[in-house]
Design an enzyme around this catalytic site. Structure first.
Site, PDB file in Angstrom:
ATOM      1  N   GLU A   1      -5.334  -5.252  10.476  1.00 28.39           N
ATOM      2  CA  GLU A   1      -4.276  -4.272  10.737  1.00 28.39           C
ATOM      3  C   GLU A   1      -4.529  -3.583  12.075  1.00 28.39           C
ATOM      4  OE1 GLU A   1      -2.258  -2.980   6.871  1.00 28.39           O
ATOM      5  OE2 GLU A   1      -4.009  -1.711   7.092  1.00 28.39           O
TER       6      GLU A   1
ATOM      7  N   SER B   1       3.596  -2.598  10.211  1.00 24.40           N
ATOM      8  CA  SER B   1       5.046  -2.652  10.415  1.00 24.40           C
ATOM      9  C   SER B   1       5.668  -4.002  10.049  1.00 24.40           C
ATOM     10  CB  SER B   1       5.410  -2.265  11.845  1.00 24.40           C
ATOM     11  OG  SER B   1       5.004  -0.933  12.108  1.00 24.40           O
TER      12      SER B   1
ATOM     13  N   HIS C   1      -9.125   1.155   5.059  1.00 30.12           N
ATOM     14  CA  HIS C   1      -7.847   1.339   5.756  1.00 30.12           C
ATOM     15  C   HIS C   1      -8.045   2.264   6.954  1.00 30.12           C
ATOM     16  CE1 HIS C   1      -3.762   2.480   6.644  1.00 30.12           C
ATOM     17  NE2 HIS C   1      -3.400   1.367   6.029  1.00 30.12           N
TER      18      HIS C   1
ATOM     19  N   GLY D   1       3.041  -1.255   4.268  1.00 35.36           N
ATOM     20  CA  GLY D   1       3.082   0.178   4.006  1.00 35.36           C
ATOM     21  C   GLY D   1       4.513   0.619   3.726  1.00 35.36           C
TER      22      GLY D   1
ATOM     23  N   ASN E   1       0.869  -1.177   0.000  1.00 36.55           N
ATOM     24  CA  ASN E   1       0.000   0.000   0.000  1.00 36.55           C
ATOM     25  C   ASN E   1       0.906   1.227   0.000  1.00 36.55           C
ATOM     26  OD1 ASN E   1      -1.816   2.036   0.519  1.00 36.55           O
ATOM     27  ND2 ASN E   1      -2.306   1.371   2.607  1.00 36.55           N
ATOM     28  N   TRP E   2       0.986   1.877  -1.133  1.00 30.69           N
ATOM     29  CA  TRP E   2       1.925   3.006  -1.262  1.00 30.69           C
ATOM     30  C   TRP E   2       1.399   4.289  -0.611  1.00 30.69           C
ATOM     31  CZ3 TRP E   2       3.786   2.588  -7.100  1.00 30.69           C
ATOM     32  CH2 TRP E   2       4.532   1.405  -7.245  1.00 30.69           C
ATOM     33  N   LYS E   3       0.132   4.307  -0.253  1.00 26.06           N
ATOM     34  CA  LYS E   3      -0.468   5.495   0.378  1.00 26.06           C
ATOM     35  C   LYS E   3      -0.198   6.737  -0.492  1.00 26.06           C
ATOM     36  CE  LYS E   3       0.000   3.100   4.743  1.00 26.06           C
ATOM     37  NZ  LYS E   3       0.201   3.124   6.183  1.00 26.06           N
TER      38      LYS E   3
ATOM     39  N   GLU F   1      -6.409   4.635   8.043  1.00 24.90           N
ATOM     40  CA  GLU F   1      -6.219   6.075   7.750  1.00 24.90           C
ATOM     41  C   GLU F   1      -7.470   6.661   7.104  1.00 24.90           C
ATOM     42  OE1 GLU F   1      -2.586   5.441   5.611  1.00 24.90           O
ATOM     43  OE2 GLU F   1      -1.668   4.777   7.489  1.00 24.90           O
TER      44      GLU F   1
ATOM     45  N   GLY G   1       2.626   1.850  10.842  1.00 25.36           N
ATOM     46  CA  GLY G   1       3.581   2.947  10.709  1.00 25.36           C
ATOM     47  C   GLY G   1       4.278   3.316  12.012  1.00 25.36           C
TER      48      GLY G   1
HETATM   49  P1  PGA Z   1       3.105  -0.005   7.688  1.00 30.48           P
HETATM   50  O1  PGA Z   1       1.645   0.227   7.084  1.00 30.48           O
HETATM   51  O2  PGA Z   1       3.631  -1.274   7.080  1.00 30.48           O
HETATM   52  O3  PGA Z   1       3.896   1.203   7.294  1.00 30.48           O
HETATM   53  O4  PGA Z   1       2.940  -0.138   9.168  1.00 30.48           O
HETATM   54  C1  PGA Z   1       0.777  -0.843   6.928  1.00 30.48           C
HETATM   55  C2  PGA Z   1      -0.514  -0.354   6.327  1.00 30.48           C
HETATM   56  O5  PGA Z   1      -0.928   0.777   6.608  1.00 30.48           O
HETATM   57  O6  PGA Z   1      -1.155  -1.069   5.537  1.00 30.48           O
END
Ligand code: PGA
Length: 252
Positions: A169, A215, A97, A236, A9-11, A99, A175
């Site tokens: 998640e 993570s 997600h 991420g 997931n490149w966000k 976010e 993150g």
């Molecule tokens: P992260 O993000 O690997 O940077 O913790 C995971 C995600 O948001 O899918």
């Protein structure tokens, strides 16, 4: 047999040129990998989807979207419909997600509508959910996860589940550098499968791929992926570096 999946997931990262470069590098890095029953997925931002799909052409890399609006079309400034995604050959969409839930007010109810739009359009979703730190600290994590799934997905027919991939998640691990232990991930994934079996049947529960996200790094991927109910990861930060993402793919 359910698929193994490593999804990046490149966000809100990578401009068009960077997206193409990352896909070219990834193509070269996994060219000789034996990826039987394993899907490799990347999710660039909307504006870079079409060129990323062209860049991935001829490889096994799947390019998916990070979100989608539930309405067919209309006065929703800034939004993207299923039809628009299908027209450029997107087949899969990440939904829910944390976010999106936190910063853009997505709720179980709006996500249920989005999932319905996914199915109505013959798309697939990678559906994200997971508890907050306070939920885990107060020992509410199972109840929170169960209600997220019930509210957004349990109205579906059993046959719809072939179009659903789950991504557990825990929000406290996204993150943050903090990861659920492999045992915590396995415990939750087994719980998720058990409630799906209770609601539907064993075939549906055994057929759904459940990814872990939060993570995941080259250093912890192999141990997390070794757990029987963990079918891969939604990655991420580590998906933005070709060496790290490739190492995570190899770990599966
Ligand atoms: P992260 O993000 O690997 O940077 O913790 C995971 C995600 O948001 O899918």
């Amino acid at each position: 047999m359910r698929s193994k999946i490593v999804a990046g997931n490149w966000k809100m990262n990578n401009n068009n040129k960077e997206s193409i470069q990352l896909i070219e590098d990834l193509k070269a890095a996994i060219k000789n990998e034996e990826l039987s029953n394993t899907r490799v997925i990347v999710a660039p931002t909307f504006v870079n989807l079409a060129t990323s799909i062209s860049a991935a052409n001829g490889s096994s890399i799947e390019v998916v979207a990070q979100n989608m609006h539930q309405a067919k079309n209309g006065a929703y400034t800034g939004e993207i419909s299923a039809d628009m995604l299908k027209a450029i050959d997107v087949k899969t969409v990440i939904l829910g997600h944390s976010e999106r839930r936190t910063y853009f007010n997505e709720t179980d109810a709006s996500l249920a509508e989005k999932v319905d739009a996914i199915l109505a359009n013959d798309l697939e979703t990678i559906f994200c959910f997971g508890e907050l730190l306070e939920d885990r600290k107060s020992d509410n994590h199972f109840a929170v996860v169960e209600s997220q799934l019930k509210n957004a997905l349990f109205h579906l027919e059993a046959s719809a589940w072939k179009s659903i991939v789950l991504a557990y998640e825990p929000v406290w691990a996204i993150g943050t550098g903090e990861t659920a232990s492999p045992e915590q991930a396995q415990e939750m994934h087994a719980f998720i499968r058990s409630i799906i079996e209770k609601k539907y049947n064993k075939e549906v529960a055994d057929g759904v791929s459940i990814l872990y996200g939060g993570s995941v790094k080259p250093a912890n991927a192999e141990e997390i992926f070794s757990k029987p109910d963990v079918d891969g990861g939604l990655i991420g930060g580590a998906a933005l570096k070709v060496a790290d993402f490739t190492a995570i793919i190899k770990a599966i």
